[in-house]
Write an enzyme that holds these catalytic residues in place. Sequence first.
Site, PDB file in Angstrom:
ATOM      1  NE  ARG B  51      12.835 -33.140  32.970  1.00 33.98           N
ATOM      2  CZ  ARG B  51      13.197 -32.424  31.906  1.00 33.98           C
ATOM      3  NH1 ARG B  51      12.903 -31.154  31.836  1.00 33.98           N
ATOM      4  NH2 ARG B  51      13.828 -32.983  30.914  1.00 33.98           N
ATOM      5  CB  THR B  52      11.632 -32.662  40.293  1.00 31.35           C
ATOM      6  OG1 THR B  52      10.711 -32.869  39.224  1.00 31.35           O
ATOM      7  CG2 THR B  52      10.916 -31.981  41.432  1.00 31.35           C
ATOM      8  CE  LYS B  80      22.736 -49.211  54.988  1.00 30.37           C
ATOM      9  NZ  LYS B  80      23.264 -48.017  55.656  1.00 30.37           N
ATOM     10  NE  ARG B 101       9.240 -37.655  41.376  1.00 33.21           N
ATOM     11  CZ  ARG B 101       8.697 -36.696  40.643  1.00 33.21           C
ATOM     12  NH1 ARG B 101       8.892 -35.431  40.958  1.00 33.21           N
ATOM     13  NH2 ARG B 101       7.977 -36.997  39.597  1.00 33.21           N
ATOM     14  CG  HIS B 129       4.895 -32.463  40.886  1.00 33.19           C
ATOM     15  ND1 HIS B 129       5.829 -31.902  41.741  1.00 33.19           N
ATOM     16  CD2 HIS B 129       5.539 -32.686  39.723  1.00 33.19           C
ATOM     17  CE1 HIS B 129       6.988 -31.810  41.110  1.00 33.19           C
ATOM     18  NE2 HIS B 129       6.836 -32.263  39.888  1.00 33.19           N
TER      19      HIS B 129
END
Lengths: 141, 304
Positions: B51-52, B80, B101, B129
């Site tokens: 959703r973010t 990797k 994020r 946040h």
Amino acid sequence: MNIDSIHRGIVLDHIQAGRSMEIYQALNLGDLPCSVAIIRNVKSQAMGKKDIIKIDDDIDIDLDVLGYLDPGITVNIIVDGVIAEKKHLALPERLVNVVKCRNPRCITTVETQLDQVFRLVHPEERVYRCAYCDAEQRQRK
Amino acid sequence: MRNLIDIADLSPAEIDDLIRLAGDMRAHPADYRESQRGRILATLFFEPSTRTRLSFESAMLSMGGGVLGFASADSSSTAKGESLQDTIRTVSCYCDLIAMRHPKEGAPIAASLKSEVPIINAGDGGHNHPTQTLTDLMTIHREKGTFSGLTVGLCGDLKFGRTVHSLVTAMSRYPGVRFVMISPQELRLPGYLIQQLAVQGIPYAEVERMEDVLPELDILYMTRVQRERFFNEADYVRLKDTYILTPEKMQLAGPNLRVMHPLPRVNEISPKVDADPRAVYFEQVRNGRYIRMALITRLLEEVQ
Ligand SMILES: [Zn+2]
């Protein structure tokens, strides 16, 4: 090396008794080619007992590391057998690569090439805060 | 170059400006439809949060901009073994702005040291946040017309809920705000935040039961209480129902209460409350799109 007289070098005075080995290790003095003397439990009027470290060469000392470990230490610079300069330490405002963040969720635990940066937030309590994750760390007095 | 890492990076005046711009964008979306044409936002989600991520992408697409990125670490070069800073350095050659994020706290600061474009923190572990907080602030301001003099109830897990922590810090900057913390003993607001309120002389109360305080609230900010956070089963059984908002409890509240929730919810708000005009948690989602549009706009203006 005559531990009473140094011709050219550094004397770390007023180390809290019993903490000289910690400082010896933190400054990596064991790696130096010159002679280094640790004198423990010296009688001191101000402190009762103190430790002293004498370094028989004019090396660069990381004053931030030293100030963080013990801001009460005096750094005497010896030139031609006499004290040419006396440096009093303070708690550094910013520490770079002196302490590691202990927060297991901190980015510095996985991104290992990052500098470990801390800022002094509460000088009276000697509390530092990680510049990345804000975790606080207190340096013992 | 400006980044948004922590809500404290923005002054109250800058927050006011973002809310005003976002409000205008919401009222007149057509005026902004082409405003970021040719600009690219990278959404780098080293940890999934659909959703973010969608909210950021919707914000950029709503202004005619483009979007690229990845939705989880296993689809990125991190899988990797590439360092975060190398990834950021590479991606910042491909875009004008990065929203990221990351599960580790402080990752956006590490990223900002190597980025050639502004960084928006879209969540770093349990740490910050800020765009959620901006969304919350915009919603409060739209619903109430002001921040001053509000009584804000915070309910649920106040110990681990970072959205609650940032909201308390952000709302503390406005005069006359009062907080009512509604939580079980185990999940009370952390000591440093309570201390911060006490030092600033901001009135607050700590209670265990929602029913007792609902009539006095202007805002009720709900969060989820997870069973595993309780120390003992008896407390959980005794208290679990008090943290669930139902139409019956809503009858205790005044007509001007507004109910908010950062979403997703589980069962802490009964779906029967959704139809109540005082429930604004889906308004929050809508506002989240516009406040991100405003934020992207202001950050890119500074680069130009
Ligand atoms: Zn840290």
